[in-house]
Design an enzyme around this catalytic site. Structure first.
Site, PDB file in Angstrom:
ATOM      1  CB  SER A  12      -0.939   0.013   1.218  1.00 31.89           C
ATOM      2  OG  SER A  12      -0.185   0.029   2.433  1.00 31.89           O
ATOM      3  CE1 TYR A 154      13.019  -4.235   9.906  1.00 29.21           C
ATOM      4  CE2 TYR A 154      15.336  -3.564   9.900  1.00 29.21           C
ATOM      5  CZ  TYR A 154      14.142  -3.767   9.231  1.00 29.21           C
ATOM      6  OH  TYR A 154      14.069  -3.517   7.880  1.00 29.21           O
TER       7      TYR A 154
END
Length: 267
Positions: A12, A154
């Site tokens: 998106s 991460y």
């Protein structure tokens, strides 16, 4: 001749959106995955269709097994084959090690690692069933090799995905499925006033990548030109990890002037 098809997660905005559009321009119909950003996903669909491709919006939380499974079934209802899977969705969260909560650990690991694992599995099941094989590209990060501040969840999550790519590539090769890891570095998806912009000049190429540059490399990796490439990683970071010793990191990343000291034998 059937058009190729691809699913791009996290499509998106940013790199995911650029990948979806680049693939559309290169003959793919696209399954556009998004989680919450419907407006962004609709913009991606507009761009994909503007490139002459078909687009299907696929709302799913890819970190949820049930949601991811339902997304693939939605794709199956429209397309009868899958040629390319791009596991791009992820979250970048940075927390000091001594302050990390279980909720933070679960969130990053679930979206960055679990989603890529089962996204690969679900895609490979479909590619194997058709007997035609396919390509799976997992988006990782140059955090795999570097050590960045507070990247305690991460970086290991992306490293897990990278190692998994090699294992998956070995196991899926007999099924004519290639698995590749694409590791971007600094990519300009930030506003001009974001403090991250201050590091731009410390990169050897002295700029950030554009999302389109990352997307174009992915298109190449998925193409027949790379038919003999699997189980490896391509890092695209403008040389950001090259200045690794203190001398190289002085003066904004510029190398110190080389000093040659004569020895007795060279006089």
């Amino acid at each position: 001749m059937k058009r190729k098809t691809a699913i791009v997660t996290g499509a998106s905005h940013g790199i995911g959106q650029a990948i979806a559009v680049a693939l559309a321009k290169n003959g793919y119909d696209i399954g556009i995955n998004y989680c919450n950003n419907l407006r962004g996903a609709e913009e991606t669909r507009r761009l994909v269709e503007g490139a002459g491709a078909s687009a299907l919006l696929l709302q799913a939380d890819v970190g949820s097994y049930e949601s991811l499974s339902a997304m693939f079934k939605q794709f199956d209802a429209i397309f009868d084959h899958l040629d390319l899977m791009v596991n791009n969705a992820g979250v970048s969260e940075f927390h000091p090690l001594l302050e990390v909560t279980e909720a933070q650990w679960d969130r990053v690991t679930r979206i960055d690692w679990k989603a890529a694992f089962f996204g690969t599995q679900f895609a490979a099941q479909r590619m194997t069933a058709t007997g035609k094989g396919g390509v799976i590209v997992n988006i990782t990060s140059n955090h795999i090799d570097g050590c960045f501040p507070n990247a305690n969840i991460y970086a290991p999550s992306k490293a897990a995905v990278d190692t998994f790519c090699r294992n998956a590539a070995m196991e899926l090769a007999p099924h004519k499925i290639r698995v590749v890891s694409l590791a971007p570095g600094y990519t300009n998806v930030w506003s001009d006033d974001n403090p991250i912009q201050l590091v731009r000049d410390r990169i050897p190429l002295q700029r950030f990548a554009t999302p389109e540059e990352i997307a174009n490399i992915l298109v190449f990796l998925a193409s027949d030109a790379c038919a003999y490439l699997t189980g490896t990683r391509v890092t695209v970071d403008g040389g950001a990890l090259l200045p690794v010793v203190p001398e190289n990191d002085m003066n904004g990343g510029s190398l110190l002037p080389l000093q040659i000291h004569e020895t007795e034998e060279h006089k």
